[in-house]
Design a protein around this motif. Structure first.
Motif, short mmCIF file in Angstrom:
data_model
loop_
_atom_site.label_atom_id
_atom_site.label_comp_id
_atom_site.label_asym_id
_atom_site.label_seq_id
_atom_site.Cartn_x
_atom_site.Cartn_y
_atom_site.Cartn_z
N ALA A 141 0.84 -1.20 0.00
CA ALA A 141 0.00 0.00 0.00
C ALA A 141 0.87 1.25 0.00
O ALA A 141 1.84 1.35 0.74
CB ALA A 141 -0.91 0.00 1.23
N ALA A 152 0.57 5.79 -0.56
CA ALA A 152 -0.42 6.86 -0.40
C ALA A 152 -1.31 6.95 -1.64
O ALA A 152 -2.51 6.74 -1.58
CB ALA A 152 0.29 8.18 -0.13
N VAL A 153 -0.73 7.27 -2.80
CA VAL A 153 -1.46 7.28 -4.07
C VAL A 153 -0.47 6.91 -5.16
O VAL A 153 0.64 7.44 -5.23
CB VAL A 153 -2.06 8.67 -4.38
N GLU A 191 -6.70 4.78 -9.65
CA GLU A 191 -7.17 4.61 -8.28
C GLU A 191 -8.68 4.87 -8.23
O GLU A 191 -9.16 5.84 -8.84
CB GLU A 191 -6.49 5.61 -7.33
N LEU A 213 -11.04 5.42 -5.09
CA LEU A 213 -11.05 5.54 -3.63
C LEU A 213 -12.47 5.75 -3.14
O LEU A 213 -13.20 6.62 -3.65
CB LEU A 213 -10.16 6.69 -3.16
N THR A 220 -9.62 0.51 -4.95
CA THR A 220 -8.20 0.32 -4.60
C THR A 220 -7.91 0.74 -3.17
O THR A 220 -6.83 0.48 -2.65
CB THR A 220 -7.30 1.12 -5.55
N GLY A 221 -8.87 1.40 -2.53
CA GLY A 221 -8.65 1.82 -1.15
C GLY A 221 -9.83 2.59 -0.60
O GLY A 221 -10.78 2.90 -1.32
N LYS A 224 -9.81 -4.21 1.22
CA LYS A 224 -9.19 -3.00 0.68
C LYS A 224 -8.61 -2.17 1.81
O LYS A 224 -9.25 -1.97 2.85
CB LYS A 224 -10.21 -2.16 -0.10
N ARG A 249 -6.51 4.09 3.06
CA ARG A 249 -5.38 4.84 2.50
C ARG A 249 -5.18 6.20 3.19
O ARG A 249 -4.07 6.64 3.41
CB ARG A 249 -5.60 5.05 1.00
N PRO A 265 -2.19 10.28 5.68
CA PRO A 265 -2.09 8.87 5.30
C PRO A 265 -2.37 8.00 6.53
O PRO A 265 -2.03 8.39 7.65
CB PRO A 265 -0.64 8.71 4.83
#
Length: 505
Positions: A98, A100-101, A223, A225, A250-251, A275, A278, A291
């Protein structure tokens, strides 16, 4: 955040930590307490059962490390399992670690934000854009593709204007067309990240899902989110599961975590959806997105603090040059109320004072009796700002009449003015002790500077915070102020004393 569960876990960990030996019966007793704490925190019951089974299996078969007690080993097992529960530790087979982005190999990186109405999705788009610009050096574009909620586009425009981040908006087009044209605009302007705000609903419905799926199909996001309101507990987990079944999430971004005393969503969402969390929103302001670090959160839940996050927050507010300037003033005994006010303002920018103290090991669960610390900081600031420049530079000239004027000007009581000056005097005394230890002359000053640098290390921070909270003038420990009185025993004792007096006659 997580005050309720953190307090329960810290109490359990504190009791178990002291035990030199752990038996199967004591493990079952501790797990029973943990189960109660997790269910009270609104953690999904299936997650609780799996979590406890994992702890028990490992605890019964573990070899105790030399030099630690079995109680300490058990607490460490709980810590590791908490980290795993919230998505920390090594990635599962086939998964990437994982981050952050993600960054796209060929910009722009496309991020689609999904979620229900009221979860804070549009505001989170702005927070994420600011985070990526300031922390990761990116050039984001906000794309307003929520065409259903009244004023959603205007809200994103206002946020973009506040942050000086461009916003792509269009009237008379579908959400898919806006997303596609926004992505083309990002490419044309060489902007490396496009954040697309999508429509939400008060509840999950097929129309909303169909639109979000169409946007994702049109822009091929790197991504997706999901934004969830942490305050809604298991409702957030259920919505996360429903979105995950329809979209390739993805998160997750959990908002309003600063107001979540229970923590059920944070402890359940990874186990239920698979998942990772994030980011977390920890305040209303646009800089209050962080984060998510499972290991740090687990440490705070168990009352071990989070020194790493504390140091990171401090470094964001104080540059190396400013720190050197402040140390130089301390060495030469020139630390005055102007510097004191500057430090108060820096603490305010770091976030909630109670959250900051919660990051210090051993202090997180001693704050129940602490009054409104934010109000105290505002009061201290008002008092110092009511002083003249000469008074701030030379606090020793503050006689009674000056103090009375300051109290009237700041709207605070005279006792508060005196308390603040007393705390400042104590701070100067602590600094002076480190400065005097260096001795006189140029080499003595260098040694004093080294002493002060040691004092400002993270490991010294806990000691100084303890000193501050235990100060008699500070209204800190209401919870520990008076011991519990056994009224029945007191009544019996007085009755016995009366009998003795009668016999004596």
């Amino acid at each position: 955040m997580f005050e309720a569960i953190s307090k329960r876990f810290a109490q359990i960990a504190g009791r178990v930590w002291q035990r030199p030996k752990i038996t199967a019966a004591s493990i079952d007793a501790a797990l029973g307490e943990i189960r109660t704490a997790l269910l009270a925190a609104d953690v999904a019951i299936g997650v609780v059962s799996d979590f406890l089974a994992g702890i028990k299996e490992e605890a019964l078969g573990v070899q105790v490390t030399k030099g630690v007690t079995s109680g300490q080993e058990f607490v460490y097992i709980v810590y590791r399992k908490l980290v795993e529960l919230m998505g920390g530790g090594p990635p599962a087979p086939g998964q990437t670690p994982a981050v952050a982005v993600l960054r796209a190999e060929r910009p722009p990186t496309v991020i689609v934000m999904a979620g229900l109405q009221g979860s804070g999705k549009t505001t989170t788009c702005g927070k994420l854009a600011r985070y990526l610009r300031d922390k990761d050096g990116r050039t984001p574009l906000l794309v307003a593709a929520d065409i259903h909620r009244p004023a959603a586009i205007d809200q994103l425009q206002v946020i973009g204007d506040q942050l000086s981040i461009p916003v792509w908006r269009e009237d008379g087009r579908t959400a898919v067309q806006i997303a596609e044209r926004g992505l083309a605009e990002a490419r044309a302007r060489n902007l490396d990240t496009a954040i697309i705000d999508t429509a939400g609903r008060l509840h999950i419905d097929e129309q909303m899902m169909r639109e979000v799926r169409a946007i994702a199909g049109a822009v091929s996001p790197h991504e997706i989110l999901l934004v969830c309101d942490a305050m809604t507990g298991q409702d957030a987990v259920r919505s996360a599961r429903a979105f995950d079944e329809q979209l390739a999430l993805t998160g997750v971004v959990l908002t309003k975590l600063d107001g979540d005393a229970r923590g059920g969503a944070a402890l359940s969402v990874k186990a239920v959806t698979g998942k990772p969390i994030r980011f977390v929103g920890v305040g209303e302001h646009l800089d209050r997105l962080e984060p998510f670090h499972a290991d740090r959160m687990a440490s705070r839940i168990l009352g071990m603090g989070d020194v790493v996050s504390l140091v990171e927050k401090a470094r964001e507010q104080v540059s190396a040059e400013e720190q050197e300037r402040l140390l130089e003033k301390m060495v030469h005994d020139k630390f005055d109320l102007n510097d004191f006010l500057d430090q108060i303002e820096r603490v305010q920018r770091m976030g909630s004072f109670k959250d900051i103290l919660g990051m210090v090991p051993g202090l997180g669960h001693q704050l129940d009796g602490l009054p409104d610390s934010e109000e105290e900081i505002k009061g201290a600031k008002a008092i110092v700002q009511s002083m003249t420049r000469a008074e701030r530079g030379s606090p020793e000239i503050l006689n009674t009449s000056r103090r009375e004027r300051i109290a009237r000007g700041s709207g605070r009581a005279m006792s508060e003015v005196n308390d603040l000056l007393g705390q400042f005097k104590q701070l100067r005394k602590i600094v002076g002790q480190f400065s005097e230890a260096g001795g006189k002359g140029p080499f003595g000053k260098l040694k004093s500077l080294a002493n002060l640098k040691k004092m400002m290390r993270p490991e010294r921070l806990s000691e100084l915070m303890h000193s501050m909270l235990s100060d008699g003038k500070r209204p800190a420990a209401k919870a520990a102020a008076k011991p519990e009185i056994d009224r029945e025993a007191l009544r019996k004792k007085r009755k016995e004393e009366r009998r003795r007096k009668k016999r004596g006659r």
